[in-house]
Design a protein around this motif. Structure first.
Motif, PDB file in Angstrom:
ATOM      1  N   LYS A 183      -8.335  -1.880  -0.929  1.00  0.00           N
ATOM      2  CA  LYS A 183     -10.018  -1.493  -0.298  1.00  0.00           C
ATOM      3  C   LYS A 183     -10.727  -2.375  -1.169  1.00  0.00           C
ATOM      4  O   LYS A 183     -11.697  -3.124  -0.745  1.00  0.00           O
ATOM      5  N   GLU A 184     -10.490  -1.721  -2.249  1.00  0.00           N
ATOM      6  CA  GLU A 184     -11.212  -2.649  -3.418  1.00  0.00           C
ATOM      7  C   GLU A 184     -10.851  -4.192  -3.486  1.00  0.00           C
ATOM      8  O   GLU A 184     -11.856  -4.434  -3.824  1.00  0.00           O
ATOM      9  N   TYR A 188      -0.911  -1.558   7.885  1.00  0.00           N
ATOM     10  CA  TYR A 188      -1.571  -1.438   6.467  1.00  0.00           C
ATOM     11  C   TYR A 188      -1.011  -2.666   6.125  1.00  0.00           C
ATOM     12  O   TYR A 188      -1.421  -3.355   5.191  1.00  0.00           O
ATOM     13  N   ASN A 189       0.636  -2.553   6.498  1.00  0.00           N
ATOM     14  CA  ASN A 189       1.275  -3.896   6.280  1.00  0.00           C
ATOM     15  C   ASN A 189       0.451  -5.352   6.350  1.00  0.00           C
ATOM     16  O   ASN A 189       1.530  -6.614   5.869  1.00  0.00           O
ATOM     17  N   LYS A 190       0.428  -5.059   7.897  1.00  0.00           N
ATOM     18  CA  LYS A 190      -0.271  -6.628   8.498  1.00  0.00           C
ATOM     19  C   LYS A 190      -1.091  -7.036   7.112  1.00  0.00           C
ATOM     20  O   LYS A 190      -1.113  -8.692   7.102  1.00  0.00           O
ATOM     21  N   VAL A 231       0.861  -1.134  -0.049  1.00  0.00           N
ATOM     22  CA  VAL A 231      -0.201  -0.232  -0.052  1.00  0.00           C
ATOM     23  C   VAL A 231       0.498   1.187  -0.173  1.00  0.00           C
ATOM     24  O   VAL A 231       1.473   1.509   1.026  1.00  0.00           O
ATOM     25  N   GLU A 232       0.477   1.528  -0.922  1.00  0.00           N
ATOM     26  CA  GLU A 232       1.188   3.292  -0.846  1.00  0.00           C
ATOM     27  C   GLU A 232       0.102   4.392  -0.044  1.00  0.00           C
ATOM     28  O   GLU A 232      -0.437   4.949   0.168  1.00  0.00           O
ATOM     29  N   VAL A 256      -0.331  -0.443  -4.501  1.00  0.00           N
ATOM     30  CA  VAL A 256      -1.655  -0.069  -4.917  1.00  0.00           C
ATOM     31  C   VAL A 256      -1.724   1.428  -3.939  1.00  0.00           C
ATOM     32  O   VAL A 256      -1.117   1.340  -2.826  1.00  0.00           O
ATOM     33  N   SER A 257      -3.474   1.613  -4.233  1.00  0.00           N
ATOM     34  CA  SER A 257      -3.198   3.315  -2.973  1.00  0.00           C
ATOM     35  C   SER A 257      -4.414   2.481  -2.421  1.00  0.00           C
ATOM     36  O   SER A 257      -4.790   1.433  -3.067  1.00  0.00           O
TER      37      SER A 257
END
Length: 442
Positions: free
Chosen positions: A437-438, A284-286, A135-136, A431-432
C-alpha cells in the motif's frame, strides 16, 4: 506537383506542396462537365445550361474540393514513404491558406506542420532493472477479512446501552439554536478523547460536545450532510439519543458460508478461511500485476531515448479537440498523454523488432476473461458461461469496432511485457500488504 520536406528540428518539420494548373485543371474540368450534365438551372432544361454558366456558378467550389482531395492523397502518400513515425495529424498553416485568391490564382502553395519521431532504438538486456512484487498473505489479513464478512452479514440489534462501534440515532442541535437535524452518528468516527461521553449512554440521554473537534473524519460524509450544512457545524452542540443501533457479528457457521460463497460451496470453517485467503490473494495478485507492469514500462521508458515534439502535439491536441478543451487543460493533461504516447511508441517498436503480434484468438480469450471477471463480481459467472460467445461478439462489435482495436492493443502490450520480463533484470520481492500500500501511494 512538387512536395518538399523541411526538418526544422529533431522532431518537427514542415511539408510544402506546390501545385500548378496542370496538376488539378483536368479533374476540375471533368467535374464541371459532370455538373453541367446534371445541373437544373432556372431558364434551361436539365443538362442544357452552358458550360460557362455552370463554371461561373460552381467552378470555385469544384476547384477547392479537387485541390483539397489532391492535397490529402498526396500528403498521405508522401508521409507513408518517409522513415519517421508521424505523430498526430499534419496541421495546415491557416494564415497562408487564407491569402489564396481562388478566383484568379493558377499556381498554389500549401504548407503543413508535422511532428514525428525517428526510429526508436531499444536494447532489451539486463542493464534495465525493475522489481516484481508479490504480496504476502498473512493470518492477520485473513482474520480481518473474516471479521469484516461477519460484520457485513451480521444482525442488527437495538441495545439499551451504547458501546464502541455502535451507531446512535437522534437529534443534533446547536446550543445557540442555529442548526438542528436528526441523523445517525457512527461512534467509530469519534476521537478517543470524546468517545467516553458516548459510551454507556441510554435512550433519552443528551450529550454536549463540539462536532468539529470530536469527529475525526470528514463531517459531510460522517454525518451525511451537505457542504453548506458543514459550514454551520461550529461551536457547541447537543445530541439527544433516540435509539442505539448495533451490528452483531454473524457466527462462523454454514449459514454465513452459504451467504458469502453460495449454497454448499464451503462446508467448514477451515475451508472458509482457505477460500477467503485464496480470494484475497487473487485480488491482490491482480493489483500487483498492474503495479509491476507499470514499473516495467517506466524502466523501459527511462532506458529509451524518445524525444516528443511537445509544442506540436499540444497545438494538435487543442485543434483536434477544438471547443472541447482549453489551452490550460491541454497543458495540465499533457504529461499523462506524453507518458502514454511514449510507452505506445516503445511497445510498438519492441513488437515490430521481435515480430510480436496479437492474434484474433488472443483477443477472443482476453475478452472472455474480462467478461468472466465482470460476471463473477456479480455472482453470475457460472450461469453466463453458456452464453459467452454471444457476449464476446456483442462486445467486440460494439463502439464501431473500437472495442476490438482496444483489446488488440491490450493483447499486444501484454505480449510485449511478457517478452520484456524475460530479457531485463527483474528482481522478485515479497512484501507485506502494508508495504505494498505504501508503494502504491508513492
Amino acid at each position: 506537383m512538387e512536395i518538399t520536406l523541411d526538418k526544422q528540428s529533431a522532431n518537427q518539420a514542415s511539408v510544402k506542396i506546390k501545385l500548378n494548373e496542370a496538376d488539378y485543371q483536368p479533374q476540375v474540368d471533368a467535374k464541371v462537365k459532370d455538373y453541367a450534365r446534371k445541373a437544373s438551372i432556372k431558364g434551361f432544361r436539365p443538362g442544357k445550361a452552358p458550360i460557362s454558366m455552370v463554371q461561373k456558378l460552381y467552378g470555385t467550389s469544384v476547384l477547392v474540393d479537387e485541390i483539397n482531395d489532391i492535397l490529402t492523397k498526396s500528403l498521405n502518400e508522401f508521409i507513408k514513404a518517409q522513415d519517421f513515425k508521424i505523430l498526430g495529424d499534419p496541421l495546415p498553416l491557416i494564415e497562408e491558406a487564407e491569402q489564396i485568391d481562388w478566383k484568379s490564382q493558377k499556381d498554389f502553395e500549401f504548407k503543413y506542420k508535422i511532428g514525428f519521431v525517428e526510429d526508436i532504438k531499444i536494447s532489451l538486456d539486463k542493464k534495465i532493472h525493475a522489481t516484481a512484487y508479490t504480496v504476502e498473505m498473512d493470518d492477520k489479513v485473513v482474520q480481518d477479512a473474516i471479521e469484516n464478512m461477519s460484520r457485513q452479514y451480521g444482525k442488527m440489534t437495538n441495545p439499551e446501552i451504547s458501546q464502541e462501534n455502535d451507531f446512535i440515532y437522534g437529534d443534533l442541535k446547536a446550543v445557540d439554536g442555529s442548526f438542528e437535524k436528526t441523523l445517525s452518528l457512527p461512534l467509530s468516527k469519534i476521537d478517543s478523547k470524546s468517545l467516553g461521553d458516548f459510551i454507556g449512554v441510554q435512550k433519552g440521554a443528551v450529550i454536549e460536545f463540539e462536532p468539529a473537534k470530536a469527529i475525526k473524519e470528514e463531517l459531510s460524509s460522517t454525518l451525511d450532510i451537505t457542504e453548506e450544512e458543514v459550514e454551520q457545524i461550529t461551536g457547541k452542540f447537543t445530541f439527544a439519543v433516540q435509539n442505539i443501533n448495533r451490528t452483531e457479528n454473524a457466527e462462523l457457521n454454514q449459514e454465513l458460508f452459504d451467504k458469502v460463497f453460495g449454497p454448499d460451496v464451503i462446508d467448514s470453517e477451515t475451508a472458509f478461511r482457505e477460500k477467503i485467503k485464496s480470494v484475497l490473494f487473487d485480488n491482490y495478485n491482480k493489483e500487483t500485476k498492474v503495479f509491476n507492469d507499470e514499473k516495467i514500462k517506466e524502466a523501459l521508458v527511462a532506458s529509451t531515448s524518445v524525444e516528443l515534439p511537445d509544442t506540436f502535439l499540444k497545438e494538435w491536441l487543442l485543434k483536434a479537440n477544438e471547443g472541447k478543451v482549453t489551452e490550460e487543460q491541454v497543458e495540465e493533461e499533457f504529461p499523462i498523454y506524453a507518458k502514454q504516447l511514449t510507452w505506445s511508441l516503445i511497445s510498438n517498436q519492441i513488437a515490430k523488432d521481435n515480430e510480436i503480434k496479437a492474434e484474433h484468438e488472443d483477443v477472443i480469450e482476453k475478452t472472455k476473461e474480462m467478461i468472466r471477471q465482470q460476471f463473477s463480481a456479480s455472482g453470475l459467472g457460472a450461469q453466463m458461461e453458456d452464453s459467452m460467445d454471444m457476449f464476446v461478439n456483442n462486445y467486440l462489435q460494439g463502439n464501431e469496432g473500437q472495442n476490438y482495436m482496444q483489446l488488440m492493443t491490450s493483447v499486444q502490450n501484454d505480449k510485449v511485457l511478457d517478452f520484456a520480463r524475460e530479457k531485463i533484470d527483474l528482481t522478485e520481492e515479497v512484501v507485506s500488504i502494508d508495504k505494498f500500500k505504501e508503494l502504491l501511494e508513492n
